[in-house]
Design a protein around this motif. Structure first.
Motif, PDB file in Angstrom:
ATOM      1  N   ALA A 169      53.209  39.714  21.150  1.00  0.00           N
ATOM      2  CA  ALA A 169      53.997  40.318  20.072  1.00  0.00           C
ATOM      3  C   ALA A 169      53.350  41.616  19.605  1.00  0.00           C
ATOM      4  N   LYS A 217      62.170  36.591  17.945  1.00  0.00           N
ATOM      5  CA  LYS A 217      61.123  36.069  17.069  1.00  0.00           C
ATOM      6  C   LYS A 217      60.578  37.196  16.214  1.00  0.00           C
ATOM      7  N   GLY A 258      58.258  39.760  18.428  1.00  0.00           N
ATOM      8  CA  GLY A 258      58.007  39.437  19.827  1.00  0.00           C
ATOM      9  C   GLY A 258      58.884  40.240  20.767  1.00  0.00           C
ATOM     10  N   ASP A 284      49.874  36.519  22.144  1.00  0.00           N
ATOM     11  CA  ASP A 284      51.090  36.002  22.796  1.00  0.00           C
ATOM     12  C   ASP A 284      52.099  37.103  23.105  1.00  0.00           C
TER      13      ASP A 284
END
Length: 304
Positions: free
Chosen positions: A271, A298, A288, A269
């Motif tokens: 990160a 995040k 992230g 995703d």
């Protein structure tokens, strides 16, 4: 990239005398002029990749395990019964049926199943030949010694035993990261070759984002001082840290002085994962993308 057919598979004849699977890997690398490499192994090949990494740690830059079969982990009675049923159908010549009733493919991947059946029909020794390979040291108790960053891929339709082995690999290999691939069975690289290639390339080629690494370091340094740098977090992240601050600050005291912050790999995703080393232990910090104003949106960590 270099790949090879194990003895008794594809174009490699079956072994006629005792041999070492890990020595075969070393011989292939030597013939290709490779002193070190990223090692990718699926199923039983994943177990060989683990064994090779344990025997030749300096030769493995990164490790990718796809539904691995790791020695020292016991299979369930259910798994063994399913394997026996698979073999029975295979021996009766119902190759498509054995694949369809097994865990190789998620439902609906008839084209991939057809390709797999064609390969098996073209190579009849597959799965049925003897293999006089020498035993290697049981891998399970040695997994914690693997230093190479490790990606573990497992299909969401793979059988429960294989999913369990993937979870064990992530838990016991210090720098392992597991991804469950949707709509996939044991042979995800035949069902979703583009997805598989992207995940492996992303893991192998990922590069650190310097702003994120610097943010992790500043955050840890602020914890050492007993005052989290809330001004570098967005409202949601700051609220989460405030709620957990007493526990986090106590943990930082127990971990001791910060020694280093080292990039490990990216995630699916987007990160970054950093290995943070303290005087009395290590943790992995995942962060992230930063907000346009540079604030953290995040972030999470786990102790190793």
């Amino acid at each position: 990239m270099v790949r090879y057919d194990r003895r008794g598979y594809g174009r490699s004849p079956a072994a006629t005398q005792t041999y070492s699977r890990t020595d075969d890997v070393a011989a292939v690398m030597h013939a290709a002029g490779m002193a070190h490499a990223v090692m990718v192994g699926a199923s039983a090949g994943g177990g060989i990749a683990v064994d090779f990494t344990l025997a030749h740690p300096k030769a493995v830059d990164r490790l990718v395990l796809v539904g691995p079969s790791i020695s020292g982990l016991r299979y369930s009675q259910y798994f063994n019964m399913r394997v026996m049923d698979y073999v029975r159908q295979y021996r009766q010549g119902d190759i498509e049926g054995s694949l369809r009733s097994g865990w190789s493919f998620a439902p609906g991947h008839d084209a991939a199943l057809g390709r797999a059946a064609a390969l098996l029909k073209a190579n009849p020794p597959h799965l049925m030949h003897g293999d006089p390979a020498r035993l290697t040291p049981t891998a399970k108790p040695l997994l914690s010694s693997i230093k190479a960053p490790t990606l573990v891929l497992i299909g969401d339709h793979d059988i429960a035993d294989n999913q369990g082995e993937a979870a064990v690999a992530e838990a016991l290999i210090p720098h392992a990261y597991r991804i469950v691939v949707p709509d996939s069975g044991h042979l995800m690289f035949m069902e979703h070759p583009d997805v598989f290639a992207r995940l492996v390339e992303q893991f192998v080629d990922a590069k650190a984002h310097p702003d994120r690494g610097a943010s992790v370091r500043r955050y840890v340094e602020s914890l050492e001082k007993g005052a989290p740098n809330y001004d570098e977090m967005d409202a949601t992240q700051a609220a989460e840290v405030r709620q957990q601050a007493p526990q986090i600050l106590q943990l930082m005291k127990e971990m001791g002085a910060l020694k280093s912050v080292t990039y490990e790999h990216g995630t699916e995703d987007g990160a970054d994962v950093y290995l943070v080393t303290f005087e009395h232990g290590q943790a992995e910090w995942t962060i992230g993308p930063l907000a346009p104003d540079g604030k953290v949106q995040k972030r999470s960590f786990r102790l190793l």
